[in-house]
Design an enzyme around this catalytic site. Structure first.
Site, PDB file in Angstrom:
ATOM      1  N   ASP A 105       0.682  -1.169  -0.063  1.00 50.39           N
ATOM      2  CA  ASP A 105       0.030  -0.130  -0.036  1.00 50.39           C
ATOM      3  C   ASP A 105       0.948   1.387   0.012  1.00 50.39           C
ATOM      4  O   ASP A 105       1.989   1.406   0.396  1.00 50.39           O
ATOM      5  CB  ASP A 105      -0.821   0.324   1.337  1.00 50.39           C
ATOM      6  CG  ASP A 105      -2.075  -0.991   1.018  1.00 50.39           C
ATOM      7  OD1 ASP A 105      -2.203  -1.345   0.128  1.00 50.39           O
ATOM      8  OD2 ASP A 105      -2.467  -1.404   2.303  1.00 50.39           O
TER       9      ASP A 105
HETATM   10  N1  URA Z   1      -1.469  -6.268   3.502  1.00 52.74           N
HETATM   11  C1  URA Z   1      -2.100  -4.798   3.599  1.00 52.74           C
HETATM   12  O1  URA Z   1      -3.135  -4.483   4.205  1.00 52.74           O
HETATM   13  N2  URA Z   1      -1.294  -3.713   3.019  1.00 52.74           N
HETATM   14  C2  URA Z   1      -0.106  -3.988   2.331  1.00 52.74           C
HETATM   15  O2  URA Z   1       0.637  -3.109   1.851  1.00 52.74           O
HETATM   16  C3  URA Z   1       0.579  -5.292   2.437  1.00 52.74           C
HETATM   17  C4  URA Z   1      -0.056  -6.418   2.988  1.00 52.74           C
END
Ligand code: URA
Length: 241
Positions: A105
């Site tokens: 993310d």
């Molecule tokens: N899970 C998430 O919620 N975000 C990420 O960036 C990676 C795994």
């Protein structure tokens, strides 16, 4: 700019040690001049010949490990003009069409692989991939070991149940009412870690991926990349039972 022997090795022509030998023997020329100086710096624009033959890159597959900072988008472009992981790459990798292997993310930091090898990508992100991904998770609220056991068994999300995984309590901060957990997953659905913890009432405040298979970001500052070593690539592709 990079060292001549490194560029030769990266092209797939031979190993770095062999390249050094060729340089020492006066068999390598840059723009028509024989170079015997070890560590001579060249760029992709320089014309390199070995025993009079132009150096052609036979190994165009690139495998990079990035220590992704927060607030960088895991994508090759962004319609909101935010900086992408591709923007962070050093110049010598910009000419390759590199793609992130899976996604982190915008506000997640840590280990991210990039490659232009589609088979490698599919082996590591498809539903059949069982590579371990390990995260440090800063949570809002004081989570208990019992609740982490629930996470381990699998959590019902909107349209699927997560697979069994491992979760550990690292520390609790009673004053600020937050906890630090560590979770090891073998799957990687979109927003999975955040959704798993939110589903049992603990919003994720900060998320860091500290391991992807056998790889950590050790030795890399945020935003830095390094190439994977051949044995690291092989190990990632070995199927675990
Ligand atoms: N899970 C998430 O919620 N975000 C990420 O960036 C990676 C795994």
């Amino acid at each position: 700019m990079e060292r001549l022997q490194k560029l030769i090795a990266r092209s797939g022509y031979c190993s770095r040690r062999k390249a050094e030998e060729l340089i020492r023997l006066g068999k390598v020329a840059v723009n028509g001049h024989i170079i015997t100086e070890m560590g001579f710096k060249v760029s992709e624009k320089d014309r390199i010949t070995i025993e009079g033959e132009p150096l052609i890159s036979v190994n165009e597959n690139i495998y990079l490990l990035m220590n992704k900072p927060r607030y960088i988008i895991t994508s090759t472009s962004d319609d909101k003009n935010r900086r992408t992981v591709i923007d962070l790459l050093p110049k010598q990798y910009q000419k390759f069409r590199l793609y992130p292997v899976g996604r982190l993310d915008y506000d997640t930091k840590g280990v991210l692989l990039l490659t232009n090898d589609g088979d490698f990508m599919n082996a590591l992100v498809g539903p059949k991939s069982d590579v371990e991904k390990e995260y440090l998770v800063r949570l809002d609220g004081l989570i208990s070991k019992r609740e982490l056991k629930e996470i381990e068994k699998g959590v019902e999300l909107e349209n699927y149940k997560t697979r069994p995984c491992k979760a550990f309590l690292e520390s609790v901060d009673r004053k600020n009412k937050s906890s630090l957990a560590r979770i090891i997953l073998k799957e990687g659905k979109y927003h999975q870690v955040k959704e798993m913890f939110a589903a049992i009432g603990y919003p994720v405040k900060r998320l860091t991926r500290i391991r992807f298979g056998n790889l950590t970001a050790e030795g890399l500052k945020e935003g830095e990349v390094r190439e994977l070593k051949p044995h690291e690539i092989k190990k990632l592709l070995v199927r675990r039972g």
